[in-house]
Design a protein around this motif. Structure first.
Motif, PDB file in Angstrom:
ATOM      1  N   LEU A  30       0.838  -1.202   0.000  1.00  0.00           N
ATOM      2  CA  LEU A  30       0.000   0.000   0.000  1.00  0.00           C
ATOM      3  C   LEU A  30       0.868   1.245   0.000  1.00  0.00           C
ATOM      4  CD1 LEU A  30      -2.620   1.569   0.182  1.00  0.00           C
ATOM      5  CD2 LEU A  30      -2.650   1.131   2.658  1.00  0.00           C
ATOM      6  N   LEU A  31       1.904   1.262   0.821  1.00  0.00           N
ATOM      7  CA  LEU A  31       2.803   2.416   0.884  1.00  0.00           C
ATOM      8  C   LEU A  31       3.448   2.679  -0.470  1.00  0.00           C
ATOM      9  CD1 LEU A  31       4.466   1.565   4.316  1.00  0.00           C
ATOM     10  CD2 LEU A  31       3.005   3.542   3.863  1.00  0.00           C
ATOM     11  N   ALA A  32       3.932   1.618  -1.117  1.00  0.00           N
ATOM     12  CA  ALA A  32       4.568   1.760  -2.433  1.00  0.00           C
ATOM     13  C   ALA A  32       3.561   2.268  -3.463  1.00  0.00           C
ATOM     14  CB  ALA A  32       5.153   0.425  -2.872  1.00  0.00           C
ATOM     15  N   SER A  33       2.334   1.796  -3.360  1.00  0.00           N
ATOM     16  CA  SER A  33       1.288   2.208  -4.289  1.00  0.00           C
ATOM     17  C   SER A  33       0.958   3.693  -4.149  1.00  0.00           C
ATOM     18  CB  SER A  33       0.024   1.370  -4.054  1.00  0.00           C
ATOM     19  OG  SER A  33      -1.021   1.776  -4.904  1.00  0.00           O
ATOM     20  N   ILE A  34       0.873   4.170  -2.906  1.00  0.00           N
ATOM     21  CA  ILE A  34       0.578   5.595  -2.672  1.00  0.00           C
ATOM     22  C   ILE A  34       1.682   6.465  -3.252  1.00  0.00           C
ATOM     23  CG2 ILE A  34       0.312   7.381  -0.894  1.00  0.00           C
ATOM     24  CD1 ILE A  34      -0.986   5.226   0.876  1.00  0.00           C
ATOM     25  N   VAL A  35       2.924   6.084  -3.021  1.00  0.00           N
ATOM     26  CA  VAL A  35       4.057   6.854  -3.538  1.00  0.00           C
ATOM     27  C   VAL A  35       4.010   6.894  -5.068  1.00  0.00           C
ATOM     28  CG1 VAL A  35       6.568   6.980  -3.723  1.00  0.00           C
ATOM     29  CG2 VAL A  35       5.505   6.356  -1.542  1.00  0.00           C
ATOM     30  N   ALA A  36       3.752   5.748  -5.693  1.00  0.00           N
ATOM     31  CA  ALA A  36       3.709   5.675  -7.148  1.00  0.00           C
ATOM     32  C   ALA A  36       2.553   6.506  -7.715  1.00  0.00           C
ATOM     33  CB  ALA A  36       3.583   4.225  -7.593  1.00  0.00           C
ATOM     34  N   LEU A  37       1.385   6.403  -7.101  1.00  0.00           N
ATOM     35  CA  LEU A  37       0.210   7.134  -7.581  1.00  0.00           C
ATOM     36  C   LEU A  37       0.361   8.643  -7.423  1.00  0.00           C
ATOM     37  CD1 LEU A  37      -2.596   4.826  -6.132  1.00  0.00           C
ATOM     38  CD2 LEU A  37      -2.158   5.236  -8.557  1.00  0.00           C
ATOM     39  N   SER A  38       1.102   9.050  -6.408  1.00  0.00           N
ATOM     40  CA  SER A  38       1.264  10.482  -6.133  1.00  0.00           C
ATOM     41  C   SER A  38       2.102  11.201  -7.185  1.00  0.00           C
ATOM     42  CB  SER A  38       1.912  10.687  -4.763  1.00  0.00           C
ATOM     43  OG  SER A  38       3.289  10.336  -4.790  1.00  0.00           O
ATOM     44  N   GLY A  39       2.977  10.462  -7.877  1.00  0.00           N
ATOM     45  CA  GLY A  39       3.884  11.096  -8.829  1.00  0.00           C
ATOM     46  C   GLY A  39       4.928  11.948  -8.135  1.00  0.00           C
ATOM     47  N   ALA A  40       5.213  11.644  -6.862  1.00  0.00           N
ATOM     48  CA  ALA A  40       6.104  12.468  -6.038  1.00  0.00           C
ATOM     49  C   ALA A  40       7.512  12.591  -6.611  1.00  0.00           C
ATOM     50  CB  ALA A  40       6.170  11.895  -4.624  1.00  0.00           C
ATOM     51  N   GLU A  41       7.942  11.596  -7.352  1.00  0.00           N
ATOM     52  CA  GLU A  41       9.307  11.622  -7.879  1.00  0.00           C
ATOM     53  C   GLU A  41       9.541  12.761  -8.871  1.00  0.00           C
ATOM     54  OE1 GLU A  41      10.972   7.579  -8.823  1.00  0.00           O
ATOM     55  OE2 GLU A  41       8.961   6.939  -8.251  1.00  0.00           O
ATOM     56  N   GLU A  42       8.470  13.359  -9.367  1.00  0.00           N
ATOM     57  CA  GLU A  42       8.593  14.454 -10.333  1.00  0.00           C
ATOM     58  C   GLU A  42       8.957  15.778  -9.668  1.00  0.00           C
ATOM     59  OE1 GLU A  42       4.985  14.733 -12.536  1.00  0.00           O
ATOM     60  OE2 GLU A  42       4.807  12.568 -12.823  1.00  0.00           O
ATOM     61  N   TYR A  43       8.864  15.833  -8.341  1.00  0.00           N
ATOM     62  CA  TYR A  43       9.037  17.102  -7.636  1.00  0.00           C
ATOM     63  C   TYR A  43      10.337  17.143  -6.843  1.00  0.00           C
ATOM     64  CZ  TYR A  43       4.106  17.508  -8.779  1.00  0.00           C
ATOM     65  OH  TYR A  43       2.916  17.556  -9.453  1.00  0.00           O
ATOM     66  N   GLY A  44      10.816  18.364  -6.604  1.00  0.00           N
ATOM     67  CA  GLY A  44      12.040  18.529  -5.839  1.00  0.00           C
ATOM     68  C   GLY A  44      11.849  18.260  -4.370  1.00  0.00           C
ATOM     69  N   ALA A  45      10.654  18.512  -3.881  1.00  0.00           N
ATOM     70  CA  ALA A  45      10.372  18.322  -2.457  1.00  0.00           C
ATOM     71  C   ALA A  45       8.964  17.784  -2.272  1.00  0.00           C
ATOM     72  CB  ALA A  45      10.530  19.625  -1.695  1.00  0.00           C
ATOM     73  N   VAL A  46       8.809  16.970  -1.241  1.00  0.00           N
ATOM     74  CA  VAL A  46       7.497  16.446  -0.878  1.00  0.00           C
ATOM     75  C   VAL A  46       7.189  16.874   0.549  1.00  0.00           C
ATOM     76  CG1 VAL A  46       6.108  14.384  -0.477  1.00  0.00           C
ATOM     77  CG2 VAL A  46       7.703  14.443  -2.395  1.00  0.00           C
ATOM     78  N   VAL A  47       6.012  17.418   0.752  1.00  0.00           N
ATOM     79  CA  VAL A  47       5.564  17.786   2.090  1.00  0.00           C
ATOM     80  C   VAL A  47       4.552  16.736   2.544  1.00  0.00           C
ATOM     81  CG1 VAL A  47       4.311  19.482   3.477  1.00  0.00           C
ATOM     82  CG2 VAL A  47       5.957  20.251   1.739  1.00  0.00           C
ATOM     83  N   GLU A  48       4.814  16.165   3.719  1.00  0.00           N
ATOM     84  CA  GLU A  48       3.905  15.188   4.299  1.00  0.00           C
ATOM     85  C   GLU A  48       3.278  15.809   5.543  1.00  0.00           C
ATOM     86  OE1 GLU A  48       3.928  10.572   5.963  1.00  0.00           O
ATOM     87  OE2 GLU A  48       5.677  11.860   6.224  1.00  0.00           O
TER      88      GLU A  48
END
Length: 277
Positions: A30-48
């Motif tokens: 589930l954790l891996a799926s959320i990260v993949a769906l978010s497209g977070a890798e496209e950004y310089g920073a992620v805010v959680e």
């Protein structure tokens, strides 16, 4: 992973606080799926927002350059020291994100996306803070209560459609990208959840965002009343004036707020502004 996190929580003497809506994710898939769906890798920073035991934080940190995570519960500090051990690209800020000066916070960032398993009680105010006040947030992917997810993504004319739906349309479009059963959380909540992804930049054009907001909230102020009645009560208009405004916008005089699309709300708010001025 699940056993390890439960063990760490127990060894640190951590007690779940119901008032903070603490329901942690431990399932690796589930954790891996959320990260993949978010497209977070496209950004310089992620805010959680609300890092909990740090499981999603770690999953994000393993894929992106920088994670800035906000957490209100300082008793999680020893837990996070262990679950995030060895990661040099994570910054934990023990502060309520709703109280953060967003303009000041964004000064040090070029752009960012938000990825979070949101506590249910802060979902709406937090999303609205980003929609209304953020200048550099370019994406949003959040786990929310399934019922809230349905409201966020509802279409005009449906029972789930409301003020929050129309307000989100100012900045973004959104869709449910994953359903999550309650069994995948510890402790187990009473409801299922869903992951909602917002695409910023696909919002509607409005002449006056403040008037748009006022118009939307007026329309949904009393769902049982017609839009005409709500406009009369909220903007101190005569019935004739309200009828003229609705006619100018091509809206039926018997229409209710939930039947208007965000684009129609934009036109209606512009016409009210013109009439009042």
């Amino acid at each position: 992973m699940e056993t390890d996190v439960k063990t760490i929580l127990a060894e640190c003497g951590f007690g779940f606080k119901k008032q903070l809506g603490q329901n942690f994710i431990t399932d690796k898939n589930l954790l891996a799926s959320i990260v993949a769906l978010s497209g977070a890798e496209e950004y310089g920073a992620v805010v959680e927002i609300g890092c909990g035991a740090g499981t999603l934080t770690r999953a994000l940190a393993e894929k992106v350059k920088k994670v800035i995570s906000f957490e209100v519960d300082k008793t999680l500090a020893p837990v996070l020291d262990r679950t995030l051990n060895g990661l040099g690209n994570v910054e934990i800020i023990f502060k309520d994100f709703l109280k953060v000066d967003l303009a000041e916070f964004e000064k040090g960032l070029e752009s960012y996306t938000v990825v979070a398993n949101l506590p249910y009680y802060v979902t709406t105010p937090l999303i609205m803070k980003l929609i209304e006040s953020s200048k550099k947030c370019k994406g949003l992917c959040v786990m929310v209560q399934e019922e809230v997810a349905e409201r966020l993504c509802a279409k005009a004319g449906t029972s789930d459609y409301g003020a929050i739906t129309a307000m989100v349309a100012l900045r973004a479009t959104c869709s449910i990208v994953k359903r999550v059963p309650r069994t995948l959380f510890i402790p187990r909540p009473k409801v299922d959840s869903a992951v909602v992804k917002f695409t910023f930049g696909d919002g509607i054009d409005v002449a006056d965002a403040a008037m748009y907001k006022k118009t939307v909230h007026a329309a949904f102020g009393s769902r049982r009343k017609t839009l005409e009645n709500n406009l009369v009560n909220s903007f101190s208009l005569s019935r004739q004036q309200a009828q003229e405004i609705l006619a100018d916008c091509g809206i039926d005089q018997k229409a209710r707020g939930e039947t208007l699309t965000p684009v129609q709300f934009a036109r209606l708010s512009e016409r009210i502004s013109e009439y009042k001025n």
